[in-house]
Design an enzyme around this catalytic site. Structure first.
Site, short mmCIF file in Angstrom:
data_model
loop_
_atom_site.label_atom_id
_atom_site.label_comp_id
_atom_site.label_asym_id
_atom_site.label_seq_id
_atom_site.Cartn_x
_atom_site.Cartn_y
_atom_site.Cartn_z
N LYS A 110 -51.47 -20.34 -17.73
CA LYS A 110 -52.31 -19.91 -18.50
C LYS A 110 -52.61 -18.45 -18.57
O LYS A 110 -52.76 -17.80 -19.71
CB LYS A 110 -53.76 -20.44 -18.15
N LYS A 189 -43.19 -29.48 -23.72
CA LYS A 189 -44.59 -30.08 -23.59
C LYS A 189 -45.35 -30.05 -24.75
O LYS A 189 -45.89 -28.85 -24.82
CB LYS A 189 -45.16 -30.04 -22.17
N LYS A 192 -52.12 -28.36 -27.07
CA LYS A 192 -52.95 -27.72 -27.98
C LYS A 192 -52.43 -25.94 -27.95
O LYS A 192 -52.66 -25.29 -28.95
CB LYS A 192 -54.41 -27.68 -27.56
#
Ligand code: ADP
Ligand code: TRP
Length: 327
Positions: A110, A189, A192
């Site tokens: 992230k 993968k 969002k």
């Protein structure tokens, strides 16, 4: 047995969320006591706008109900309706080794994507552990990407139990091999945040367009193709029966089949699969009061369970509360 899981209201729900997680919620809600929540405290690590977060939260709750989560069978609630979960997070933090969090992949991924490398993002797995442990959950249905977080929850339950006695149930992940990782239109993968998702409730035209943009190789139509290397085939399998999948695999290997044809067919299968849910979603979107009522009742039930755990945790850790407001 109690099954629990949650999804962050941080964007539109996609096929990966459905096949990796929600479909298992639906299957489990008939046999197990289900606790399904919206992880809005977690979403704060990526959504820094109150109005947007409130809207996405209502959208996700509407999606849950449209897809068939049933408030008569399962407890459907908002993470923030149980503020005790942040209290347990702190207590669990005191038995969380830094090394355990440093090994978690999600933080590295992230921050590499540009999310702020702050304390909340780093401590995210501890809050997730509290989500699971405060309800004494046994099973946690998730996709493969969450496996490591469930292991953290198991570790922390064992550590707290070792330090203070048996307080918390040690949970198990529930991950189906066949849908552990649903690929996005680029073959990575589906997520969002990777701009590669096929939205569950996107409008019909957008869904069809999205399928047409699934990345494929440049094998000419006439040549044989390997279905196992093809993202379109992986998506097709989500909706197909075993026979349909075997038939299409044979057609790939025989040659003469164009990817475009499979893309169109798969888009139609998806629209058919969710036709009822899409209709229900439209109705529910016109009745936000009902959705809020479901969340209110779910919050009440969930909080009652959480308070039972917290009473025992406070007692064992020596953290009393002297004043409880009565309203
Ligand atoms: P996203 O990566 O899109 O933000 P979330 O982190 O909100 O998705 O995931 C919610 C649930 O959906 C989790 O249980 C997660 O494991 C599952 N999930 C998300 N993406 C996929 C995928 N591509 N394949 C399988 N499961 C997935
Ligand atoms: N971290 C999960 C995700 O991004 C969401 C989540 C938060 C969760 N708390 C949870 C999932 C507890 C299962 C159990 O998908």
């Amino acid at each position: 047995m109690r099954a629990l899981s949650g999804i962050q209201p941080s964007g539109q729900l996609h096929l990966g969320n459905y096949f990796g997680a929600i479909r298992q919620y639906l299957a489990l809600q008939d046999e197990h006591e289900g606790f399904y929540f919206l992880a809005n405290y977690h979403a704060l690590t990526s959504v820094a706008d109150g109005k947007t977060l409130r809207q996405w939260t209502l959208n996700l709750a509407t999606d849950y109900l449209a897809l068939g989560l049933d408030p008569d069978k399962a407890t459907i609630f908002l993470q923030s309706d149980v503020p005790e979960v942040t209290e347990l997070t702190w207590i669990l933090s005191t038995v969380t080794p830094m090394g355990l969090l440093e090994r978690c992949h999600a933080y590295k991924e992230k921050t590499a994507r540009g999310l702020s490398p702050n304390h909340a993002l780093f401590g995210y797995p501890v809050l997730q552990a509290a989500d699971i442990l405060i309800y004494q959950s046994h099973l946690v249905p998730v996709g493969q990407d969450q496996k490591q977080h469930i292991e953290v929850a198991r570790d922390l339950a064992l550590k707290l139990n070792n330090t203070y006695g048996e307080l918390l149930t040690v949970p198990e992940p529930y991950i189906l091999d066949s849908t552990a990782v649903v690929p996005g239109i680029d073959g990575q993968k589906m997520s969002k945040s990777y701009d590669n998702a096929i939205e569950l409730f996107g409008d019909e035209k957008a869904v069809r367009k999205r399928f047409l943009s699934v990345v494929t190789d440049s094998t000419p139509v006439a040549d044989p193709k390997d279905p196992e290397q093809c993202t379109v085939y992986a998506l097709f399998k989500l909706f197909a029966t075993e026979e349909e999948a075997a038939e299409l695999a044979a057609a790939y290997r025989a040659g003469g089949l164009g990817y475009g044809e499979v893309k169109k067919r798969t888009a139609q299968m998806m629209l058919d699969c969710f036709a009822e849910a899409r209709e229900r979603r439209q109705q529910l979107a016109g009745d936000p009061d009902y959705v809020h009522d479901v969340l209110r009742e779910g919050g009440r039930r969930a909080r009652t369970e959480a308070q039972k755990t917290m009473e025992r945790v406070r007692e064992a850790t020596g953290i009393p509360i002297h004043y409880t407001p009565t309203v």
